[in-house]
Design an enzyme around this catalytic site. Structure first.
Site, PDB file in Angstrom:
ATOM      1  N   CYS A 120       0.817  -1.222   0.000  1.00 37.32           N
ATOM      2  CA  CYS A 120       0.000   0.000   0.000  1.00 37.32           C
ATOM      3  C   CYS A 120       0.847   1.267   0.000  1.00 37.32           C
ATOM      4  CB  CYS A 120      -0.932   0.002   1.206  1.00 37.32           C
ATOM      5  SG  CYS A 120      -2.035  -1.408   1.203  1.00 37.32           S
ATOM      6  N   HIS A 140      -3.905   6.899   0.957  1.00 35.27           N
ATOM      7  CA  HIS A 140      -4.153   5.575   0.387  1.00 35.27           C
ATOM      8  C   HIS A 140      -5.557   5.151   0.814  1.00 35.27           C
ATOM      9  CE1 HIS A 140      -4.212   1.371  -0.300  1.00 35.27           C
ATOM     10  NE2 HIS A 140      -4.141   1.069   0.980  1.00 35.27           N
ATOM     11  N   ASN A 182     -10.022  -0.902  -2.284  1.00 31.65           N
ATOM     12  CA  ASN A 182      -8.607  -0.676  -1.998  1.00 31.65           C
ATOM     13  C   ASN A 182      -7.791  -1.239  -3.165  1.00 31.65           C
ATOM     14  OD1 ASN A 182      -5.959  -0.865  -1.082  1.00 31.65           O
ATOM     15  ND2 ASN A 182      -6.513  -1.564   0.978  1.00 31.65           N
TER      16      ASN A 182
HETATM   17  O1  UT7 Z   1      -4.427  -1.033   2.909  1.00 33.26           O
HETATM   18  C1  UT7 Z   1      -4.127  -1.652   4.115  1.00 33.26           C
HETATM   19  C2  UT7 Z   1      -4.832  -2.923   4.067  1.00 33.26           C
HETATM   20  N1  UT7 Z   1      -5.876  -3.226   4.948  1.00 33.26           N
HETATM   21  C3  UT7 Z   1      -6.550  -2.405   5.781  1.00 33.26           C
HETATM   22  O2  UT7 Z   1      -6.330  -1.244   5.911  1.00 33.26           O
HETATM   23  C4  UT7 Z   1      -7.634  -3.079   6.574  1.00 33.26           C
HETATM   24  C5  UT7 Z   1      -7.807  -2.464   7.937  1.00 33.26           C
HETATM   25  N2  UT7 Z   1      -8.898  -3.125   8.634  1.00 33.26           N
HETATM   26  C6  UT7 Z   1     -10.173  -2.935   8.280  1.00 33.26           C
HETATM   27  O3  UT7 Z   1     -10.468  -2.189   7.359  1.00 33.26           O
HETATM   28  C7  UT7 Z   1     -11.227  -3.640   9.089  1.00 33.26           C
HETATM   29  O4  UT7 Z   1     -10.615  -4.298  10.179  1.00 33.26           O
HETATM   30  C8  UT7 Z   1     -12.069  -4.651   8.260  1.00 33.26           C
HETATM   31  C9  UT7 Z   1     -12.959  -3.894   7.304  1.00 33.26           C
HETATM   32  C10 UT7 Z   1     -11.159  -5.598   7.510  1.00 33.26           C
HETATM   33  C11 UT7 Z   1     -12.958  -5.448   9.199  1.00 33.26           C
HETATM   34  O5  UT7 Z   1     -13.763  -4.595   9.969  1.00 33.26           O
HETATM   35  P1  UT7 Z   1     -13.872  -4.813  11.559  1.00 33.26           P
HETATM   36  O6  UT7 Z   1     -14.835  -3.817  12.024  1.00 33.26           O
HETATM   37  O7  UT7 Z   1     -12.470  -4.741  12.102  1.00 33.26           O
HETATM   38  O8  UT7 Z   1     -14.498  -6.262  11.659  1.00 33.26           O
HETATM   39  P2  UT7 Z   1     -13.887  -7.570  12.311  1.00 33.26           P
HETATM   40  O9  UT7 Z   1     -12.731  -8.082  11.515  1.00 33.26           O
HETATM   41  O10 UT7 Z   1     -13.668  -7.323  13.746  1.00 33.26           O
HETATM   42  O11 UT7 Z   1     -15.085  -8.578  12.125  1.00 33.26           O
HETATM   43  C12 UT7 Z   1     -16.355  -8.357  12.731  1.00 33.26           C
HETATM   44  C13 UT7 Z   1     -17.285  -9.466  12.335  1.00 33.26           C
HETATM   45  C14 UT7 Z   1     -16.689 -10.856  12.522  1.00 33.26           C
HETATM   46  O12 UT7 Z   1     -17.729 -11.705  12.986  1.00 33.26           O
HETATM   47  P3  UT7 Z   1     -17.861 -12.052  14.558  1.00 33.26           P
HETATM   48  O13 UT7 Z   1     -16.562 -12.727  14.900  1.00 33.26           O
HETATM   49  O14 UT7 Z   1     -18.050 -10.744  15.237  1.00 33.26           O
HETATM   50  O15 UT7 Z   1     -19.056 -12.932  14.578  1.00 33.26           O
HETATM   51  C15 UT7 Z   1     -16.298 -11.275  11.136  1.00 33.26           C
HETATM   52  O16 UT7 Z   1     -16.320 -12.671  10.960  1.00 33.26           O
HETATM   53  O17 UT7 Z   1     -17.588  -9.370  10.928  1.00 33.26           O
HETATM   54  C16 UT7 Z   1     -17.358 -10.635  10.299  1.00 33.26           C
HETATM   55  N3  UT7 Z   1     -16.944 -10.387   8.910  1.00 33.26           N
HETATM   56  C17 UT7 Z   1     -17.820 -10.205   7.903  1.00 33.26           C
HETATM   57  N4  UT7 Z   1     -19.157 -10.218   7.866  1.00 33.26           N
HETATM   58  C18 UT7 Z   1     -19.756  -9.999   6.681  1.00 33.26           C
HETATM   59  C19 UT7 Z   1     -15.693 -10.276   8.413  1.00 33.26           C
HETATM   60  N5  UT7 Z   1     -15.736 -10.032   7.093  1.00 33.26           N
HETATM   61  C20 UT7 Z   1     -17.047  -9.982   6.760  1.00 33.26           C
HETATM   62  C21 UT7 Z   1     -17.719  -9.752   5.536  1.00 33.26           C
HETATM   63  N6  UT7 Z   1     -19.075  -9.765   5.559  1.00 33.26           N
HETATM   64  N7  UT7 Z   1     -17.079  -9.511   4.390  1.00 33.26           N
END
Ligand code: UT7
Length: 332
Positions: A113, A259, A289
């Site tokens: 990134c 980014h 992204n």
């Molecule tokens: O460019 C640099 C690269 N990456 C980033 O910058 C990513 C940085 N991180 C993020 O943007 C966020 O952490 C995410 C968007 C990836 C995830 O959001 P979050 O609010 O941190 O969610 P989480 O990972 O804590 O997941 C919450 C829930 C989980 O379920 P439980 O365990 O609470 O039951 C996940 O399994 O959401 C679930 N989940 C989804 N649900 C529906 C994870 N991915 C998905 C999905 N659709 N695509």
């Protein structure tokens, strides 16, 4: 004095629009979840057979046109991508061939990134030191090839999109008009495994097996929360570091181009800086992204739509896998 200016910008997005509703058909996810957590509504995916060099070529041609350059004007290529056409050689030489250039040098940048900012700093340094007068810098990604497009891979599959951006960089001796000011680059390898792809790996024998594929090691592995937590802090810190080093204020910025990682990250950084919506650019809703391509795509868009004009003070900032992060300041 030798300085670098941005002579032209260009970008290319594949035509195929993939909406959140399209992804609902492939995995257990919802449009509401994706929009609420990331701000993404849709992204672009290439058709199979199109690689990141192909996208980079189209972005490069657009940048050449805006700069008024012929391909022969390019003295050196810098290509940033984490999704190259081949494991080796890198995309730089493939682009050199596609552009029909002579035997100019080509450097590949592997900083995910932050790839565009690392690439920009290297190109700027080459120009300042007198090694080259005109450099083509490209950031391009084809993520759609490497995503796990099912429920198991949903935490990353919904985030990433394909695209490319490019800039033509040329020498200038006029510090009163357009020029790049400086860059600040960082890394912290303690967090390498928070966002990575494990194989193929030369540490393993053999370096790629069917078992590794079945285990999902060929897909991106991400600890989203950990990446998020660090991103918000580092984006802000490296913008402030850059401004303070120059004795310049946040208020003097015409535009910050972050980014495009997550709308919530961009929003958090914007609020912490106390800036308006108009001062921090966002297009993640449309493209997701696009890693090394996100900043040059955004930069090309704001040049074309008149958001920035010659002389405007701009900050580019990125954070991602490595962890790596950095910022660049310039007068457009
Ligand atoms: O460019 C640099 C690269 N990456 C980033 O910058 C990513 C940085 N991180 C993020 O943007 C966020 O952490 C995410 C968007 C990836 C995830 O959001 P979050 O609010 O941190 O969610 P989480 O990972 O804590 O997941 C919450 C829930 C989980 O379920 P439980 O365990 O609470 O039951 C996940 O399994 O959401 C679930 N989940 C989804 N649900 C529906 C994870 N991915 C998905 C999905 N659709 N695509």
């Amino acid at each position: 004095m030798r300085l670098t200016r941005i002579a032209g910008t260009g970008h290319y997005l594949p035509e195929n629009v993939v909406t959140n509703q399209d992804l609902e058909k492939l995995m257990d996810t919802t449009d509401e979840w994706i929009q609420a957590r990331t701000g993404i509504k849709e992204r672009r995916f290439v058709e199979p057979g199109t690689g990141s060099t192909d996208l980079g070529l189209l972005a490069a041609r657009a940048a050449l046109e805006e700069a008024g350059w012929e391909p022969e004007d390019i003295q050196f290529i810098v290509f940033a991508t984490l999704s190259p056409d081949m494991y080796f050689p890198g995309n730089g030489v493939l682009l050199q061939k596609e552009l029909g250039l002579g035997e100019v040098g080509a450097l590949d940048v592997r900083n995910q990134c932050t790839g565009f900012i690392y690439g920009l700093s290297a190109a700027d340094a080459y120009i300042r030191m007198g090694m080259y007068d005109r450099i083509l810098l490209v950031g391009a990604e084809v993520h759609s090839a490497g995503m796990q497009m099912n429920t198991e891979g949903r935490d990353t599959a919904v985030l990433f999109g394909d695209g490319a951006g490019a800039v033509c960089l040329e020498v200038t001796d006029n510090s009163d008009s357009s020029h790049i000011i400086w860059h600040h680059l960082h890394s912290d390898g303690r967090f390498a495994e928070e966002l990575c792809m494990y194989v193929p790996s030369a540490k393993r024998r053999p370096w790629l097996t069917k078992e590794m594929i079945d285990e999902g090691l060929i897909y991106p592995h991400m600890n989203g929360r950990e990446v998020f937590r660090h991103a918000v802090v580092k984006f802000h810190a490296v913008i402030m570091e850059a401004l303070e080093a120059q004795g310049l204020s946040v208020e003097s910025l015409k535009l910050v181009i972050p980014h495009q990682a997550n709308e919530r990250i961009t929003e958090g950084v914007r609020k912490r800086l106390g800036l308006s919506n108009e001062t921090v650019y966002s297009n993640i809703a449309r493209y997701g992204n696009t890693t090394a391509a996100s900043i040059p795509i955004a930069l090309s868009e704001v040049v074309k739509d008149g958001t920035i004009e010659r002389g405007d003070f701009v900050c580019l900032v990125a954070f991602g896998s490595g962890f790596t992060w950095g910022s660049s300041l310039f007068y457009y």
